[in-house]
Motif scaffolding. Structure first.
Motif, PDB file in Angstrom:
ATOM      1  N   LEU A  19       1.173  -0.755   0.012  1.00 37.01           N
ATOM      2  CA  LEU A  19       0.266   0.199  -0.020  1.00 37.01           C
ATOM      3  C   LEU A  19       1.072   1.411   0.218  1.00 37.01           C
ATOM      4  O   LEU A  19       1.863   1.518   0.376  1.00 37.01           O
ATOM      5  CB  LEU A  19      -0.955   0.072   0.735  1.00 37.01           C
ATOM      6  N   LEU A  20       0.322   2.038  -0.836  1.00 38.49           N
ATOM      7  CA  LEU A  20       0.981   3.775  -0.757  1.00 38.49           C
ATOM      8  C   LEU A  20       0.252   4.436   0.027  1.00 38.49           C
ATOM      9  O   LEU A  20      -1.384   4.662  -0.457  1.00 38.49           O
ATOM     10  CB  LEU A  20       1.156   3.880  -1.747  1.00 38.49           C
ATOM     11  N   VAL A  21       0.857   5.457   0.260  1.00 36.72           N
ATOM     12  CA  VAL A  21      -0.190   6.899   1.400  1.00 36.72           C
ATOM     13  C   VAL A  21       0.697   8.126   0.348  1.00 36.72           C
ATOM     14  O   VAL A  21       2.084   8.286   1.165  1.00 36.72           O
ATOM     15  CB  VAL A  21      -0.175   6.479   2.983  1.00 36.72           C
ATOM     16  N   ILE A  22       0.032   8.746  -0.160  1.00 36.49           N
ATOM     17  CA  ILE A  22       0.124   9.839  -0.664  1.00 36.49           C
ATOM     18  C   ILE A  22       0.118  10.801   0.785  1.00 36.49           C
ATOM     19  O   ILE A  22      -0.914  11.241   1.006  1.00 36.49           O
ATOM     20  CB  ILE A  22       0.400  10.812  -1.734  1.00 36.49           C
ATOM     21  N   SER A  23       1.083  11.534   1.010  1.00 40.54           N
ATOM     22  CA  SER A  23       0.812  13.112   2.365  1.00 40.54           C
ATOM     23  C   SER A  23       1.613  13.392   2.181  1.00 40.54           C
ATOM     24  O   SER A  23       2.459  14.036   1.292  1.00 40.54           O
ATOM     25  CB  SER A  23       1.560  11.717   3.439  1.00 40.54           C
ATOM     26  N   ASN A  24       0.943  15.337   2.958  1.00 41.45           N
ATOM     27  CA  ASN A  24       1.882  16.328   2.986  1.00 41.45           C
ATOM     28  C   ASN A  24       2.233  16.394   4.273  1.00 41.45           C
ATOM     29  O   ASN A  24       2.213  15.473   4.763  1.00 41.45           O
ATOM     30  CB  ASN A  24       0.354  17.429   3.289  1.00 41.45           C
ATOM     31  N   PRO A  25       3.561  17.009   3.866  1.00 45.25           N
ATOM     32  CA  PRO A  25       4.841  16.525   5.035  1.00 45.25           C
ATOM     33  C   PRO A  25       4.808  16.684   6.161  1.00 45.25           C
ATOM     34  O   PRO A  25       4.759  16.026   7.307  1.00 45.25           O
ATOM     35  CB  PRO A  25       6.116  17.554   4.107  1.00 45.25           C
ATOM     36  N   ASP A  26       3.248  17.608   6.418  1.00 46.62           N
ATOM     37  CA  ASP A  26       3.152  18.139   8.056  1.00 46.62           C
ATOM     38  C   ASP A  26       2.068  17.591   8.400  1.00 46.62           C
ATOM     39  O   ASP A  26       1.478  17.716   9.189  1.00 46.62           O
ATOM     40  CB  ASP A  26       3.427  19.711   7.725  1.00 46.62           C
ATOM     41  N   VAL A  27       1.544  16.404   7.807  1.00 44.31           N
ATOM     42  CA  VAL A  27       0.139  15.639   8.934  1.00 44.31           C
ATOM     43  C   VAL A  27       0.656  14.640   9.130  1.00 44.31           C
ATOM     44  O   VAL A  27       1.725  14.490   9.093  1.00 44.31           O
ATOM     45  CB  VAL A  27      -0.186  14.642   7.352  1.00 44.31           C
ATOM     46  N   LEU A  28      -0.189  15.161  10.766  1.00 41.09           N
ATOM     47  CA  LEU A  28      -0.143  14.334  11.746  1.00 41.09           C
ATOM     48  C   LEU A  28      -1.074  13.529  11.575  1.00 41.09           C
ATOM     49  O   LEU A  28      -1.795  13.407  12.516  1.00 41.09           O
ATOM     50  CB  LEU A  28      -0.070  15.191  13.091  1.00 41.09           C
ATOM     51  N   PRO A  29      -0.492  12.337  11.204  1.00 38.68           N
ATOM     52  CA  PRO A  29      -1.974  10.811  11.563  1.00 38.68           C
ATOM     53  C   PRO A  29      -1.658  10.556  12.774  1.00 38.68           C
ATOM     54  O   PRO A  29      -1.260  10.202  13.440  1.00 38.68           O
ATOM     55  CB  PRO A  29      -1.789  10.217  10.161  1.00 38.68           C
ATOM     56  N   SER A  30      -2.965   9.800  13.287  1.00 41.37           N
ATOM     57  CA  SER A  30      -3.990   9.852  14.297  1.00 41.37           C
ATOM     58  C   SER A  30      -2.900   8.152  15.043  1.00 41.37           C
ATOM     59  O   SER A  30      -2.575   7.292  13.746  1.00 41.37           O
ATOM     60  CB  SER A  30      -5.678   9.710  14.949  1.00 41.37           C
ATOM     61  N   ALA A  31      -2.538   7.679  15.707  1.00 41.21           N
ATOM     62  CA  ALA A  31      -2.146   6.238  15.991  1.00 41.21           C
ATOM     63  C   ALA A  31      -3.082   5.844  14.996  1.00 41.21           C
ATOM     64  O   ALA A  31      -2.479   5.082  15.400  1.00 41.21           O
ATOM     65  CB  ALA A  31      -1.762   5.841  17.603  1.00 41.21           C
ATOM     66  N   ARG A  32      -4.090   5.876  14.503  1.00 38.56           N
ATOM     67  CA  ARG A  32      -4.493   4.782  14.512  1.00 38.56           C
ATOM     68  C   ARG A  32      -5.295   4.897  12.948  1.00 38.56           C
ATOM     69  O   ARG A  32      -6.548   3.675  11.890  1.00 38.56           O
ATOM     70  CB  ARG A  32      -6.410   4.083  15.321  1.00 38.56           C
ATOM     71  N   THR A  33      -5.079   5.837  12.443  1.00 40.03           N
ATOM     72  CA  THR A  33      -5.483   5.921  10.813  1.00 40.03           C
ATOM     73  C   THR A  33      -4.756   5.212   9.733  1.00 40.03           C
ATOM     74  O   THR A  33      -5.799   4.526   9.653  1.00 40.03           O
ATOM     75  CB  THR A  33      -4.619   7.517  10.393  1.00 40.03           C
ATOM     76  N   LEU A  34      -3.603   4.642  10.180  1.00 38.73           N
ATOM     77  CA  LEU A  34      -3.467   3.518   9.011  1.00 38.73           C
ATOM     78  C   LEU A  34      -4.459   2.150   9.092  1.00 38.73           C
ATOM     79  O   LEU A  34      -4.969   1.528   8.099  1.00 38.73           O
ATOM     80  CB  LEU A  34      -1.896   2.810   9.212  1.00 38.73           C
ATOM     81  N   GLY A  35      -4.339   1.686  10.139  1.00 37.88           N
ATOM     82  CA  GLY A  35      -5.317   0.488  10.185  1.00 37.88           C
ATOM     83  C   GLY A  35      -6.828   0.488   9.823  1.00 37.88           C
ATOM     84  O   GLY A  35      -7.384   0.109   8.733  1.00 37.88           O
ATOM     85  N   HIS A  36      -7.449   2.460  10.042  1.00 37.36           N
ATOM     86  CA  HIS A  36      -8.924   2.508   9.606  1.00 37.36           C
ATOM     87  C   HIS A  36      -8.942   2.709   8.250  1.00 37.36           C
ATOM     88  O   HIS A  36      -9.222   1.796   7.556  1.00 37.36           O
ATOM     89  CB  HIS A  36      -9.085   3.748  10.113  1.00 37.36           C
ATOM     90  N   LEU A  37      -7.859   2.900   7.273  1.00 33.77           N
ATOM     91  CA  LEU A  37      -7.174   3.559   6.093  1.00 33.77           C
ATOM     92  C   LEU A  37      -7.589   1.964   5.321  1.00 33.77           C
ATOM     93  O   LEU A  37      -7.609   1.142   4.219  1.00 33.77           O
ATOM     94  CB  LEU A  37      -6.396   4.024   5.313  1.00 33.77           C
TER      95      LEU A  37
END
Length: 163
Positions: free
Chosen positions: A100-118
């Protein structure tokens, strides 16, 4: 059970090191929670730098690898030219070997469970891209309030299958 590996990649252009370290701290925590809860496999981070001169030194990169131990690898590519956001994202993605690939703005602060939800959203093969909710302000767009389906994603923190 085969747990999906993830690369989170961002394009840099005069991005402060402090912003990257804040983001890496959040990603590190998410990688730890995801692994512990069996939500996904290893998480990598990849940066593509379009700045006129390198923003990240080898010493800083090594310090990050030692400090953010839940991130399997942190890669950095300096382009020596401004490829634009899309061109740089594509160049970095060419080196990606994860599921899997995530494109992200460099200053995004994902919550601890964001990756799991996606990852969970992408288990539905009819979904092409899963995007994290943005707080405090979401990009204005229409979406189904029950399913979350929408016709577009902003790319601020969006996951899709690398293939």
């Amino acid at each position: 059970m085969n747990l999906s590996s993830i690369t989170i990649q961002s394009v840099l252009f005069h991005t402060p090191i402090s912003a990257l370290e804040r983001a890496l701290s959040s990603i590190d925590r998410g990688a730890e929670v995801g692994r512990r809860e069996g939500l996904h496999g290893p998480v990598e981070v990849a940066y593509g730098d379009c700045s006129p001169s390198p923003e990240v030194t080898e010493a800083v990169l090594q310090e990050w690898r030692e400090r953010f131990t839940n991130i399997a690898n942190i890669r950095y590519m300096f382009f020596g030219e401004n490829l634009g956001h899309g061109g740089a994202q594509n160049r970095v993605a060419q080196e990606t070997t994860t599921d899997l690939l995530v494109i992200s703005n460099p200053d995004v602060l994902p919550s601890a469970r964001t990756l799991g939800h996606l990852v969970e959203v992408l288990e539905d093969n009819t979904v092409g891209i899963a995007e994290a909710k943005q707080l405090p302000l979401e990009h204005p767009k229409s979406y189904d309030r029950v399913s979350g389906a929408t016709s577009w994603a902003s790319g601020a923190f969006s996951m899709f299958r690398a293939a």
